[in-house]
Design a protein around this motif. Structure first.
Motif, PDB file in Angstrom:
ATOM      1  N   MET A  97       2.175   9.203  -6.231  1.00 20.04           N
ATOM      2  CA  MET A  97       2.675  10.558  -6.010  1.00 20.04           C
ATOM      3  C   MET A  97       3.788  10.904  -6.990  1.00 20.04           C
ATOM      4  N   LEU A  98       4.696   9.945  -7.255  1.00 16.43           N
ATOM      5  CA  LEU A  98       5.760  10.188  -8.228  1.00 16.43           C
ATOM      6  C   LEU A  98       5.181  10.372  -9.632  1.00 16.43           C
ATOM      7  N   GLY A  99       4.140   9.605  -9.956  1.00 21.88           N
ATOM      8  CA  GLY A  99       3.488   9.774 -11.251  1.00 21.88           C
ATOM      9  C   GLY A  99       2.847  11.144 -11.382  1.00 21.88           C
ATOM     10  N   TYR A 100       2.180  11.581 -10.303  1.00 18.56           N
ATOM     11  CA  TYR A 100       1.573  12.907 -10.321  1.00 18.56           C
ATOM     12  C   TYR A 100       2.650  13.985 -10.448  1.00 18.56           C
ATOM     13  N   GLY A 101       3.763  13.813  -9.699  1.00 19.91           N
ATOM     14  CA  GLY A 101       4.860  14.773  -9.788  1.00 19.91           C
ATOM     15  C   GLY A 101       5.460  14.837 -11.183  1.00 19.91           C
ATOM     16  N   THR A 102       5.548  13.675 -11.858  1.00 17.30           N
ATOM     17  CA  THR A 102       6.087  13.663 -13.225  1.00 17.30           C
ATOM     18  C   THR A 102       5.178  14.440 -14.166  1.00 17.30           C
ATOM     19  N   LEU A 150       0.824  -1.200   0.000  1.00 19.01           N
ATOM     20  CA  LEU A 150       0.000   0.000   0.000  1.00 19.01           C
ATOM     21  C   LEU A 150       0.861   1.254   0.000  1.00 19.01           C
ATOM     22  N   SER A 151       1.931   1.229   0.803  1.00 18.66           N
ATOM     23  CA  SER A 151       2.844   2.373   0.854  1.00 18.66           C
ATOM     24  C   SER A 151       3.550   2.572  -0.487  1.00 18.66           C
ATOM     25  N   LEU A 152       3.989   1.464  -1.101  1.00 17.63           N
ATOM     26  CA  LEU A 152       4.647   1.557  -2.406  1.00 17.63           C
ATOM     27  C   LEU A 152       3.697   2.107  -3.458  1.00 17.63           C
ATOM     28  N   ALA A 153       2.433   1.662  -3.433  1.00 21.36           N
ATOM     29  CA  ALA A 153       1.452   2.148  -4.405  1.00 21.36           C
ATOM     30  C   ALA A 153       1.225   3.645  -4.244  1.00 21.36           C
ATOM     31  N   ARG A 154       1.151   4.097  -2.981  1.00 17.23           N
ATOM     32  CA  ARG A 154       0.965   5.515  -2.714  1.00 17.23           C
ATOM     33  C   ARG A 154       2.165   6.325  -3.223  1.00 17.23           C
ATOM     34  N   PRO A 156      10.715  12.907 -10.606  1.00 13.62           N
ATOM     35  CA  PRO A 156       9.741  13.474 -11.548  1.00 13.62           C
ATOM     36  C   PRO A 156      10.344  14.449 -12.559  1.00 13.62           C
ATOM     37  N   PRO A 157      11.172  15.434 -12.154  1.00  8.48           N
ATOM     38  CA  PRO A 157      11.738  16.346 -13.156  1.00  8.48           C
ATOM     39  C   PRO A 157      12.627  15.645 -14.186  1.00  8.48           C
ATOM     40  N   LEU A 158      13.453  14.698 -13.725  1.00  9.40           N
ATOM     41  CA  LEU A 158      14.358  14.022 -14.662  1.00  9.40           C
ATOM     42  C   LEU A 158      13.591  13.132 -15.630  1.00  9.40           C
ATOM     43  N   LEU A 159      12.578  12.432 -15.150  1.00 10.58           N
ATOM     44  CA  LEU A 159      11.769  11.604 -16.047  1.00 10.58           C
ATOM     45  C   LEU A 159      10.996  12.479 -17.037  1.00 10.58           C
TER      46      LEU A 159
END
Length: 366
Positions: free
Chosen positions: A77-82, A69-73, A107-110
């Motif tokens: 968040m990283l997807g949203y940041g990207t 659950l923590s990994l999914a969260r 996120p910025p580098l991706l």
């Protein structure tokens, strides 16, 4: 509209990531480029080069647990940041993006990769951090502070350049102060720092070590120590009883100047600390933070120890008896202290910001 090339810097919101980013920013501005910082909300607390108008907050999250659950969260968040970073890069149109490690740089580098913007990642530690390890394949170039970080990976070593750790102006000023070892009849200045994660062990071990020193060394000792508020009363009580000249505080805003003014430093071995000790050229006793997945602090301390500029003591061996023995020996050998200072200084790179700026300009084609 300002048409000078823009370099977007990405860094986690801690000093270890922000200080090198700031140092590079100073050099890039000196060369006539514009800079902005993409980071997480923590960076808003820091003063310096990056004013609020120069900062773009990009949502991010750190991997804190293997719990599904923590990994999914975290992934969400990283997807949203990207997505946020993608929109930011499309709007700003930077000539290049430079990442300084930590999950907030993901996120910025991706997004830069998705937008076709060239990128550089900078690794300050002696081993590649987890975020940089994920980004290394996508980066146009990799800059390292220390040699040999990627020697075992031919695919990545081919695009790796050792530049050092960019130093902020306060460190460069401190580096201009020559080291003068104390003679055995003169005051011996000892600085103890540990950062937010390391100050507790220093409070537990250092007072006992000072108590075990010969009384003649108590009279010479001038001690400066970082001590957490909750440990302050018990630590001060010991030093008051021994009549030690000391200055205790939870945090020092002028740490570069204090590094330069002391004869010996006892510290953790984060990448920034090791780089600053090398740049300024000060002998040290380094106690790596145990338990980290990458063992980066152990590797960092090993680089300075191998150069002859530091003693590395694992935390399990960092006892009052061991520390008292090392301090006593060093305080009685000014020539050895001078040699350690010169060895540490030989491992430092004061021109790292210029070297990294050269690499960024090359990657950006500007």
């Amino acid at each position: 509209m300002d048409t000078k090339p823009l370099i977007l810097l990405a860094a986690g919101g801690t000093g270890g990531h922000l200080f090198p980013a700031e140092a590079l920013g100073v050099e890039l501005i000196r060369r006539g480029y514009r800079v902005r910082l993409a980071t997480d909300a923590r960076a808003l607390r820091y003063s310096g080069l990056f004013t609020r108008e120069m900062i773009d907050v990009v949502p991010s999250e750190t991997v804190r647990s293997r719990n599904p659950l923590s990994l999914a969260r975290t992934m969400l968040m990283l997807g949203y940041g990207t997505a946020v970073a993608f929109s930011l890069i499309r709007r700003l149109k930077p000539a290049a993006l430079v990442g300084f490690g930590g999950y907030p740089t993901l996120p910025p580098l991706l997004a830069a990769k998705l937008c076709g913007v060239p990128s550089v990642i900078h690794e300050a530690n002696a081993v590649l951090g987890r975020a940089n390890r994920l980004l290394a394949r996508y980066a146009s170039a990799i800059a390292t502070s220390l040699p040999g970080v990627l020697d075992r990976d031919p695919a990545l070593s081919a695009k790796t350049t050792t530049v050092g750790t960019p130093m902020r102006p306060a460190i460069l000023a401190a580096a201009a102060v020559s080291y003068v070892p104390p003679q055995t009849s003169e005051p011996f200045r000892l600085l103890v720092v540990g950062g937010s994660q390391g100050a507790r062990v220093m409070s537990d071990v250092v007072p006992g070590a000072i108590e075990r020193l010969e009384p003649s060394l108590w009279q010479r000792l001038v001690l400066t120590q970082q001590v957490r508020e909750e440990d302050m009363a018990r630590v001060r009580g010991i030093y008051d009883r021994l009549k030690i000249r000391c200055e205790l505080a939870p945090f020092f805003t002028d740490l570069p100047a204090r590094l330069a003014s002391n004869h010996l430093v006892v510290s953790r071995s984060g990448a920034g600390t090791v780089a600053e000790l090398a740049a300024i050229g000060r002998p040290s006793i380094l106690v790596p933070l145990p338990g980290s997945i990458d063992q980066d602090q152990f590797a960092n301390a090993g680089v300075l120890a191998a150069a002859g500029g530091a003693l590395r003591i694992a935390q399990a061996e960092f006892t009052p008896d061991r520390l008292a023995s090392e301090i006593s020996a060093l305080a009685g050998e000014p020539a050895r202290l001078a040699t350690m200072a010169a060895s540490a200084r030989g491992a430092g790179r004061l021109d790292a910001a210029e070297r990294l700026a050269d690499l960024v300009a090359k990657v950006a084609g500007i």
